[in-house]
Scaffold this active site. Structure first.
Site, PDB file in Angstrom:
ATOM      1  N   HIS A 168      30.028  53.449  33.219  1.00  0.00           N
ATOM      2  CA  HIS A 168      28.749  53.821  32.620  1.00  0.00           C
ATOM      3  C   HIS A 168      27.814  54.269  33.746  1.00  0.00           C
ATOM      4  CE1 HIS A 168      29.990  50.976  29.192  1.00  0.00           C
ATOM      5  NE2 HIS A 168      30.310  52.222  28.899  1.00  0.00           N
ATOM      6  N   GLU A 171      24.587  52.674  35.346  1.00  0.00           N
ATOM      7  CA  GLU A 171      24.657  51.344  35.952  1.00  0.00           C
ATOM      8  C   GLU A 171      24.942  51.460  37.443  1.00  0.00           C
ATOM      9  OE1 GLU A 171      26.280  49.840  31.613  1.00  0.00           O
ATOM     10  OE2 GLU A 171      27.632  49.782  33.330  1.00  0.00           O
ATOM     11  N   HIS A 261      30.027  46.482  35.871  1.00  0.00           N
ATOM     12  CA  HIS A 261      29.031  47.151  35.024  1.00  0.00           C
ATOM     13  C   HIS A 261      27.635  46.652  35.366  1.00  0.00           C
ATOM     14  CE1 HIS A 261      31.567  49.205  31.887  1.00  0.00           C
ATOM     15  NE2 HIS A 261      32.468  48.499  32.549  1.00  0.00           N
ATOM     16  N   GLU A 339      29.051  41.855  34.858  1.00  0.00           N
ATOM     17  CA  GLU A 339      27.790  42.539  34.556  1.00  0.00           C
ATOM     18  C   GLU A 339      26.761  42.173  35.632  1.00  0.00           C
ATOM     19  OE1 GLU A 339      27.116  44.621  32.114  1.00  0.00           O
ATOM     20  OE2 GLU A 339      28.542  44.223  30.482  1.00  0.00           O
TER      21      GLU A 339
HETATM   22 ZN   LIG Z   1      28.525  49.257  31.269  1.00  0.00          ZN
END
Ligand SMILES: [Zn+2]
Length: 378
Positions: A168, A171, A261, A339
């Site tokens: 993504h 990010e 992420h 994350e």
């Molecule tokens: Zn992500």
């Protein structure tokens, strides 16, 4: 006269009205018309030194992760290296901040960007290392390289550790995290890295989505594909990024995989574990649990146990469309997402800088210590 620009690497903003420094009206642009999966922005303002400026991001409340605007502080910089924070207010619809720039040119972004020149510098640093090889695994839709950095010499009995980052593109902290991990791995003076490389080969893709990164997208590749929902039905035409990584994984095998992420809503690093993996075993769960326990010691801001959103896959969608689920099912390995936050570290807040690229780098380096704790059991 133009005041606001985003026409540069990773820049993105919509300009509604830039006529008056006391009321600059902007909007965050979705990657794809009509999608709510947007959040990031990155632009520069020129000519406001000493002026009190009021900025409004209209419709910020329409973003999917609008909860992340609570207590959010925008990143600002005069040199695009040192990113300090400015408090914002959010009324459920608009995000606002005021700032009197000390210099004629100032940049504002959702999080410190990680740009193409930094990417090239990292890849070239790795290419110069005697323990690393660099190759271009795939050509993206816009002709960029998806680079694979292989650290360590393949050999009998060695484990294959895969690390992915920035599927993504908004990010950017995930790429700083991968950088911290790679710099530690190639450091000839680091005894932990030397010992890991006797037992394993690392396959690291520090940026899975260079097109989206350049365009300032938050979620998609240049063709409008969410790469982390493409793993079970990727094609070389739609998502060469995941297609060619998948092909290489089939050649090397995968003994452990983590996919880095960024998270909009929480104030600490935390995990997303695979769901809906038909063959998920007790052994995979145990190894992942041991890794996470070790990671809590290596980086005490890692918080696997605090409450967080339920990430069960959306009904009607393929659970194996995510990298972690696809790798866990295909290779029977432990696999999970880390994350990294956009918001400041709740345990150790930094009023001036918030969550910084350095925090991400340190986290990436620390994850190697957790890996060392489980390596022999993989
Ligand atoms: Zn992500």
């Amino acid at each position: 006269m133009s005041k606001i620009t985003c026409n540069f690497d990773s820049g993105r903003i919509g300009i509604i009205d830039e006529s008056d420094w006391s009321n600059i009206r902007l909007e965050i642009l979705p990657d794809i018309e009509g999608s709510d999966e947007f959040m990031g922005f990155n632009f520069a303002a020129t000519g406001a030194r000493g002026k009190e400026c009021n900025f409004t991001l209209e419709h910020a409340g329409n973003t999917r992760w609008a909860g992340g605007w609570k207590n959010y502080r925008i990143a600002a910089s005069y040199d695009r290296r040192d990113w300090f924070r400015i408090p914002t207010t959010f009324d459920g619809s608009a995000l606002k901040w005021s700032h009197t720039p000390e210099q004629d040119r100032v940049s504002y972004a959702y999080h410190a960007p990680y740009c193409e020149l930094e990417r090239f510098a990292l890849v070239e640093r790795c290419a110069a290392s005697p323990v690393a090889r660099v190759e271009s695994l795939a050509r993206t839709l816009e002709g960029r390289s998806v680079n694979l950095v292989t650290v360590g010499e393949p050999g009998t009995g060695k484990k294959a550790i895969w690390v992915l980052a920035r599927q993504h593109p908004g990010e950017s902290q995930s790429e700083f995290t991968a950088e911290g991990l790679l710099d530690r791995l190639i450091d000839p003076a680091d005894p932990l890295s030397r010992s890991l490389l006797k037992k394993a080969v690392f396959y690291v893709v520090p940026n899975m989505n260079p097109d989206g990164s350049f365009r300032g997208y938050h979620r998609y590749n240049a063709g409008g594909i969410d790469l982390n929902r493409s793993w079970s039905d990727t094609t070389p035409e739609k998502s060469p990024e995941t297609w060619y990584v998948r092909e290489r994984m089939r050649q090397t095998g995968v003994d452990f995989c983590y996919d880095i992420h960024g998270d909009e809503n929480n104030h600490y690093p935390w995990p997303v574990r695979p769901v809906g993996v038909p063959s998920w075993s007790r052994k995979q769960a145990d190894l992942l649990g041991r890794f996470e326990e070790a990671l809590k010691i290596a980086s005490p801001n890692y918080q696997p146990d605090l409450p967080k959103p339920n990430y069960d896959h959306t009904p009607g969608t393929d659970p194996l469309a995510m990298a972690i689920s696809w790798t866990a099912e295909t290779f029977g390995c432990p696999s999970f997402i880390i994350e990294i936050p956009f918001l400041d570290d709740v345990f150790d807040p930094d009023e001036r800088f918030g969550w910084t690229p350095r925090r991400s780098r340190l986290f990436g380096a620390a994850s190697l210590e957790a890996l060392a704790a489980v390596m022999d059991a993989l």
